[in-house]
Design an enzyme around this catalytic site. Structure first.
Site, PDB file in Angstrom:
ATOM      1  N   TYR A  83       0.561  -1.349   0.278  1.00 37.28           N
ATOM      2  CA  TYR A  83       0.221   0.245  -0.101  1.00 37.28           C
ATOM      3  C   TYR A  83       0.786   0.965  -0.103  1.00 37.28           C
ATOM      4  CZ  TYR A  83       1.223   0.135   4.980  1.00 37.28           C
ATOM      5  OH  TYR A  83       1.852   0.511   6.826  1.00 37.28           O
ATOM      6  N   CYS A  84       0.192   2.608  -0.689  1.00 40.44           N
ATOM      7  CA  CYS A  84       1.059   3.800  -0.500  1.00 40.44           C
ATOM      8  C   CYS A  84      -0.161   4.820  -0.730  1.00 40.44           C
ATOM      9  CB  CYS A  84       1.765   3.479  -1.934  1.00 40.44           C
ATOM     10  SG  CYS A  84       1.294   2.863  -2.995  1.00 40.44           S
ATOM     11  N   THR A  85       0.309   6.055  -0.921  1.00 36.74           N
ATOM     12  CA  THR A  85      -0.367   7.601  -0.664  1.00 36.74           C
ATOM     13  C   THR A  85      -1.611   6.899  -1.827  1.00 36.74           C
ATOM     14  OG1 THR A  85       0.963   8.448  -0.226  1.00 36.74           O
ATOM     15  CG2 THR A  85      -1.210   9.462  -0.706  1.00 36.74           C
TER      16      THR A  85
ATOM     17  N   ILE B 174      -3.789   4.878   0.077  1.00 35.28           N
ATOM     18  CA  ILE B 174      -4.483   4.296   1.539  1.00 35.28           C
ATOM     19  C   ILE B 174      -5.680   6.042   1.112  1.00 35.28           C
ATOM     20  CG2 ILE B 174      -4.008   6.302   3.253  1.00 35.28           C
ATOM     21  CD1 ILE B 174      -1.192   4.874   2.884  1.00 35.28           C
TER      22      ILE B 174
END
Length: 295
Positions: free
Chosen positions: A185-187, A214
């Protein structure tokens, strides 16, 4: 009314410089600011301004044949959250230092992780827990971002920049995860597109990525799901929350007080970005790297 638009799209671009000139002219004509990176593999951008102008930008960008499937996430903010408009061509739209390893076609990244919508993520976690197995959350951001927010019990690699991920993956320290279900996961999702592909290439057998990152997860579940804390963002806001119930998990580098606020070290030769509470940030003497500046 103002908004910030966050987006990316992996697709082959035969003439990135022409796309750069068009994008700069388009944003400038609409009074938008932000940061857009373009490469032979696609586009990655964050732009802010009046809502009507942002919508006009998105509509015009989607008219480019390769960008018709562009998905956009919106958040509170404006052009004032960016110092200027920057539109650049790079070898990679996310600098992992592996432009030759990533494969992209008209459908996106080839050989990456399985995309999971937020609700599908919960279904995966529930199903594996029922079978007595945990799902591993693998943070695809720079480690300092995770100081103020992350998925519960996530693995946070020791990386200062995305270029450190290949070194980390090749170090062997995560080999025990290669047979486990791993969710990157990342921004907004763009870093995970590349990271999940790198992990698959290195023998991780069951790799997923959180579709929309996210930001999309927060839109769906706020602070009532598996996320805890604030989300670091790369503009003048520095961080954002999904609700008034957001937990403060960051700690001041000096006094350990709860905080989500990053500040630059007061030493002009250092300026390292670190977490400080309001009290410690109020005095240049305490707004200093606690263990001494490395600059």
């Amino acid at each position: 009314m103002n908004r910030i638009a966050l987006y990316y799209l992996f697709t082959p671009l035969p003439d990135p410089e022409a796309v750069r000139l068009w994008q700069h002219t388009l944003c400038d004509s609409l009074g938008l600011r932000g940061r857009i990176l373009i490469s032979p593999d696609g586009i990655n951008g964050t732009v802010g301004g009046p809502l009507d102008a942002v919508k006009a930008y998105v509509k015009a960008t989607r008219q480019y044949p390769g960008f018709r499937g562009l998905e956009v996430k919106y958040s509170e903010g404006s052009a004032e959250d960016f110092p200027r408009l920057s539109v650049k061509v790079r070898k990679e739209i996310v600098s992992f230092g592996a432009p030759g390893e990533l494969k992209v076609d008209e459908h996106g990244v080839v050989g990456g992780g399985v995309h999971l919508r937020p609700e599908e993520l919960h279904e995966l976690v529930d199903a594996r827990r029922a079978a007595g197995e945990d799902v591993v959350f693998f943070d695809g951001r720079n480690a300092f971002e995770a100081q103020i927010g992350r998925f519960k019990n996530a693995v946070v690699p020791d990386v200062e920049t995305t270029r450190d991920f290949i070194r980390e993956l090749d170090s062997g320290k995560y080999d025990e995860l290669k047979d486990k279900p791993v969710v990157t996961y990342c921004t907004g999702g763009v870093r995970c597109e590349v990271l999940s592909s790198l992990m698959v290439n290195r023998g991780f057998k069951e790799v997923y990525q959180l579709d929309g990152g996210i930001v999309r997860y927060g839109e769906a579940y706020g602070d009532k799901g598996l996320w805890e804390g604030s989300l670091y963002v790369f503009d003048r806001r520095m961080h954002t929350e999904f609700s008034d119930d957001a937990e403060v998990i960051g700690r001041c580098a000096r006094c350990e007080a709860p905080t989500s606020k990053f500040e630059n070290c007061s030493n002009p030769a250092c300026r390292k970005l670190t977490l400080y509470c309001a009290d410690c940030a109020s005095d240049p003497a305490t707004l200093r790297c606690p263990e001494g500046c490395t600059a």
